[in-house]
Design an enzyme around this catalytic site. Sequence first.
Site, PDB file in Angstrom:
ATOM      1  N   GLY A  10      -3.867  54.684  10.177  1.00 19.94           N
ATOM      2  CA  GLY A  10      -4.651  56.021   9.767  1.00 19.94           C
ATOM      3  C   GLY A  10      -4.149  56.729   8.935  1.00 19.94           C
ATOM      4  O   GLY A  10      -2.969  56.556   8.662  1.00 19.94           O
ATOM      5  N   ASP A  31      -3.351  49.157  15.345  1.00 21.09           N
ATOM      6  CA  ASP A  31      -4.555  49.725  14.789  1.00 21.09           C
ATOM      7  C   ASP A  31      -5.772  48.786  14.958  1.00 21.09           C
ATOM      8  O   ASP A  31      -5.459  47.504  14.405  1.00 21.09           O
ATOM      9  CB  ASP A  31      -4.515  50.215  13.260  1.00 21.09           C
ATOM     10  N   GLY A 102       0.946  53.362  30.249  1.00 18.90           N
ATOM     11  CA  GLY A 102       1.561  52.042  31.112  1.00 18.90           C
ATOM     12  C   GLY A 102       2.680  51.439  30.313  1.00 18.90           C
ATOM     13  O   GLY A 102       3.728  51.133  30.870  1.00 18.90           O
ATOM     14  N   TYR A 145     -15.129  63.432  21.867  1.00 16.89           N
ATOM     15  CA  TYR A 145     -13.802  63.614  21.325  1.00 16.89           C
ATOM     16  C   TYR A 145     -12.965  64.499  22.296  1.00 16.89           C
ATOM     17  O   TYR A 145     -12.021  64.470  22.583  1.00 16.89           O
ATOM     18  CB  TYR A 145     -13.881  63.992  19.937  1.00 16.89           C
TER      19      TYR A 145
END
Length: 310
Positions: A10, A31, A102, A145
């Site tokens: 990005g 991505d 995690g 968002y």
Amino acid sequence: MRVLITGGAGFLGSHLSDRFLAEGHTVVAMDNLITGNVRNIAHLAGNPNFLFVKQDVTNYIYLSGDLDAILHFASPASPIDYLKFPIQTLKVGALGTHNALGLALAKKAKFFLASTSEIYGDPLVHPQREDYVGNVDTIGPRGVYDEAKRYAEALTMAYHRYHGVDTRIVRIFNTYGPRMRLEDGRVVPNFVAQALRHEPLTVYGGSQTRSFQYVSDLVEGIYRLLASDYNDPVNIGNPHEMTIAEFAAVVNEVVGNPAGITYQNDQRIKGDPQTRQPDITRAREILNWEPKVQLREGLQKTVEYFRQVL
Ligand code: UDP
């Protein structure tokens, strides 16, 4: 260090990949390419210290080998994108952050969350300090968002407090520069593309304010924050605030666009914050950081990029 950057193809992820490689680190960029693009990292192909993995981080993440840090930057990030991908936006903030945390726990890696000024919503306190808890409409169009990022911050702090993961949270204010997507609908690509085409700039409202930082200033702040030992959120943004109408005039001046502006108030998305300006006292004190790039200078570089893309 060996670092994993989610959203590595990005706008921000690709600039971070460049910076970490330039500092001598090894980078794995991950991505799913729904808003990222391999064009942003094409120049890194063949670099032995760089690996690209096409994967959706909302699914279980597997990565062999040691990791020293995970920078979680995967997410749609423009209002147009999160209207188009509302479920993915919520999933990457919730499930994606959970998977990345995690992995950080399993690898004993630092975890760095890309949060946002959007967690302040349409702010009732100005400028925004990190201890302001925000004014977010949970069910508005931007809620997907804002709430995903608020949840991501809560989860990050839970992993820090409960599991002892070494975490960082950056709250990113409006950032611009090369590799923004032309069609992502944000004000900088919209205005620059319109100006280059000698069209009037589409101002939605106009009296609302934003404060724009150039991407290299943000990357420097992120690099310093990762190297610090500070676990609470830090605003990184440029306090130079202006109205969108003023910003449009600067873009037209920098590009030399004679077409002026056109007001399209009906295009303004519900809940569009009326003001936004970071209080960067914390970044100044803890990271000895402040933005360096002036608006006209950053815009010149951005215009050069969009000239090539158009
Ligand atoms: N905006 C505008 N014209 C455009 C695109 C955006 O006037 O063509 C406005 C938008 O309504 C908002 C501001 O510019 O008030 C910044 O929008 P952007 O999508 O870049 O990001 P935001 O800061 O709202 O997340």
